[in-house]
Enzyme design. Structure first.
Site, PDB file in Angstrom:
ATOM      1  N   GLY A   1       2.420   2.354  11.115  1.00 31.34           N
ATOM      2  CA  GLY A   1       3.451   3.390  11.042  1.00 31.34           C
ATOM      3  C   GLY A   1       4.090   3.743  12.374  1.00 31.34           C
ATOM      4  O   GLY A   1       4.733   4.784  12.499  1.00 31.34           O
TER       5      GLY A   1
ATOM      6  N   ASN B   1       0.856  -1.190   0.000  1.00 32.15           N
ATOM      7  CA  ASN B   1       0.000   0.000   0.000  1.00 32.15           C
ATOM      8  C   ASN B   1       0.897   1.247   0.000  1.00 32.15           C
ATOM      9  O   ASN B   1       1.473   1.593   1.016  1.00 32.15           O
ATOM     10  CB  ASN B   1      -0.900  -0.026   1.250  1.00 32.15           C
ATOM     11  CG  ASN B   1      -1.793   1.198   1.335  1.00 32.15           C
ATOM     12  OD1 ASN B   1      -1.860   1.994   0.399  1.00 32.15           O
ATOM     13  ND2 ASN B   1      -2.486   1.346   2.459  1.00 32.15           N
TER      14      ASN B   1
ATOM     15  N   GLU C   1      -5.521  -4.912  10.690  1.00 30.41           N
ATOM     16  CA  GLU C   1      -4.526  -3.847  10.903  1.00 30.41           C
ATOM     17  C   GLU C   1      -4.847  -3.114  12.200  1.00 30.41           C
ATOM     18  O   GLU C   1      -5.706  -2.220  12.207  1.00 30.41           O
ATOM     19  CB  GLU C   1      -4.587  -2.822   9.752  1.00 30.41           C
ATOM     20  CG  GLU C   1      -4.042  -3.304   8.443  1.00 30.41           C
ATOM     21  CD  GLU C   1      -3.475  -2.146   7.613  1.00 30.41           C
ATOM     22  OE1 GLU C   1      -2.330  -2.262   7.193  1.00 30.41           O
ATOM     23  OE2 GLU C   1      -4.173  -1.146   7.396  1.00 30.41           O
TER      24      GLU C   1
ATOM     25  N   SER D   1       3.381  -1.887  10.584  1.00 30.96           N
ATOM     26  CA  SER D   1       4.812  -1.840  10.941  1.00 30.96           C
ATOM     27  C   SER D   1       5.605  -3.081  10.531  1.00 30.96           C
ATOM     28  O   SER D   1       6.570  -3.458  11.208  1.00 30.96           O
ATOM     29  CB  SER D   1       4.974  -1.578  12.440  1.00 30.96           C
ATOM     30  OG  SER D   1       4.521  -0.277  12.746  1.00 30.96           O
TER      31      SER D   1
ATOM     32  N   LYS E   1       0.018   4.289  -0.316  1.00 29.46           N
ATOM     33  CA  LYS E   1      -0.652   5.483   0.236  1.00 29.46           C
ATOM     34  C   LYS E   1      -0.413   6.663  -0.715  1.00 29.46           C
ATOM     35  O   LYS E   1      -0.561   6.500  -1.914  1.00 29.46           O
ATOM     36  CB  LYS E   1      -0.192   5.736   1.670  1.00 29.46           C
ATOM     37  CG  LYS E   1      -0.377   4.466   2.529  1.00 29.46           C
ATOM     38  CD  LYS E   1      -0.215   4.669   3.985  1.00 29.46           C
ATOM     39  CE  LYS E   1      -0.366   3.314   4.694  1.00 29.46           C
ATOM     40  NZ  LYS E   1      -0.295   3.400   6.132  1.00 29.46           N
TER      41      LYS E   1
ATOM     42  N   HIS F   1      -9.816   1.234   5.172  1.00 32.87           N
ATOM     43  CA  HIS F   1      -8.536   1.520   5.841  1.00 32.87           C
ATOM     44  C   HIS F   1      -8.769   2.548   6.948  1.00 32.87           C
ATOM     45  O   HIS F   1      -9.516   3.514   6.763  1.00 32.87           O
ATOM     46  CB  HIS F   1      -7.511   2.038   4.831  1.00 32.87           C
ATOM     47  CG  HIS F   1      -6.114   1.981   5.360  1.00 32.87           C
ATOM     48  ND1 HIS F   1      -5.654   2.874   6.315  1.00 32.87           N
ATOM     49  CD2 HIS F   1      -5.093   1.125   5.116  1.00 32.87           C
ATOM     50  CE1 HIS F   1      -4.400   2.568   6.612  1.00 32.87           C
ATOM     51  NE2 HIS F   1      -4.031   1.510   5.908  1.00 32.87           N
TER      52      HIS F   1
ATOM     53  N   GLY G   1       2.800  -1.058   4.377  1.00 31.91           N
ATOM     54  CA  GLY G   1       2.826   0.353   4.003  1.00 31.91           C
ATOM     55  C   GLY G   1       4.253   0.813   3.760  1.00 31.91           C
ATOM     56  O   GLY G   1       4.857   0.518   2.721  1.00 31.91           O
ATOM     57  N   GLY G   2       4.822   1.516   4.735  1.00 29.58           N
ATOM     58  CA  GLY G   2       6.146   2.142   4.606  1.00 29.58           C
ATOM     59  C   GLY G   2       7.226   1.252   4.019  1.00 29.58           C
ATOM     60  O   GLY G   2       7.980   1.696   3.137  1.00 29.58           O
TER      61      GLY G   2
HETATM   62  P1  13P Z   1       2.904   0.542   7.802  1.00 21.15           P
HETATM   63  O1  13P Z   1       3.408  -0.744   7.208  1.00 21.15           O
HETATM   64  O2  13P Z   1       3.642   1.752   7.297  1.00 21.15           O
HETATM   65  O3  13P Z   1       2.770   0.476   9.273  1.00 21.15           O
HETATM   66  O4  13P Z   1       1.416   0.754   7.216  1.00 21.15           O
HETATM   67  C1  13P Z   1       0.514  -0.285   7.308  1.00 21.15           C
HETATM   68  C2  13P Z   1      -0.679   0.065   6.509  1.00 21.15           C
HETATM   69  O5  13P Z   1      -1.420   0.971   6.859  1.00 21.15           O
HETATM   70  C3  13P Z   1      -0.901  -0.688   5.277  1.00 21.15           C
HETATM   71  O6  13P Z   1      -2.181  -0.485   4.803  1.00 21.15           O
END
Ligand code: 13P
Length: 239
Positions: free
Chosen positions: A165, A7, A159, A201, A9, A87, A222-223
């Site tokens: 994050g 993702n 999640e 994370s 974002k 989300h 995500g990140g």
């Molecule tokens: P992180 O992996 O950055 O914590 O984000 C998770 C997320 O929101 C994926 O949709």
């Protein structure tokens, strides 16, 4: 085969995406089902067969006037096969509620786009041991009125809001318990065996620990999915 959903974002631009996409083509990801969810503007930059394409959003109406939104039929035309819904960033910042999420799921299913429904508890709910209750409630409210024959097409992503994050993760036992709760609700209430992913994370250092969780069907990242090298390292560590 595990799912790995990246993702992005609101990150990346034309230049970084070109390099990222090139690097992904060299990646042998046949052992996982890799799904890339780029920022909407760049959906058409990702049209390679080594991964599937996902959207981060869809309009809650099928067609017509809704300024700024993208319809499911338009996503389908761009080869989008998956779409994130519910989300927590959209629930919290854009006040998306279960009714809206439910409409999005219905429309996606009509266009054969697999919804990835995100659910998870806040830190406060976690500390009060309300996770199971929250997960059950979110599932039931977001899946109300979904045609039963379509229910097995929906993927669920667990999640925890407090893990997104932040670098903080639940223990493996806590994640396994939550996955079990979700699978049980889906089986007992809707008679389907759903795929359930974990997100929050995830990084190359903790993926091996997460891999020890037996009932997990994949990851929503995500990140750590924003750099092709980091994503590739994670992919290599997934069985
Ligand atoms: P992180 O992996 O950055 O914590 O984000 C998770 C997320 O929101 C994926 O949709």
């Amino acid at each position: 085969m595990k799912f790995v959903v990246a993702n992005h974002k609101m990150n990346m631009n034309q230049e970084t995406i070109r390099k990222y996409e090139e690097a992904l083509q060299e990646q042998d990801s046949t052992h996982v089902k890799l799904i890339i969810c780029p920022s909407m503007l760049y959906l058409s930059y990702f049209q390679n067969e080594s991964y599937a394409l996902g959207s981060q959003n869809v309009a809650p109406i099928e067609q017509g006037s809704l300024t700024g939104e993208i319809a499911a039929y338009q996503l389908a035309e761009k080869n989008v096969k998956y779409c994130l819904v519910g989300h927590s960033e959209r629930r919290i910042r854009l006040k998306e509620d279960a009714d809206l999420i439910k409409e999005k799921i219905k429309i996606l299913l009509r266009y054969n786009i697999t919804p990835i429904l995100c659910i998870g508890e806040t830190k406060e709910q976690h500390d009060l041991h309300r996770t199971a209750l929250v997960l059950e409630k979110e599932l039931i409210s977001c899946l109300k009125d979904i045609p039963s024959e379509k229910m097995d097409e929906i993927i669920i992503a667990y999640e925890p809001i407090w893990a997104i994050g932040t670098g903080k993760l639940p223990s493996n036992q806590e994640i396994a318990n939550s996955i079990e709760v979700i699978k049980e609700v889906m089986e007992k209430k809707y008679f389907v065996q759903s795929k359930v992913l974990y997100g929050g994370s995830i990084n190359p250092d903790n993926i091996e620990t997460l891999e020890q969780i037996k009932n997990l069907d994949g990851y929503l990242i995500g990140g750590a999915s924003l750099k092709s090298d980091t994503l590739k390292t994670i992919l290599r560590k997934i069985q």
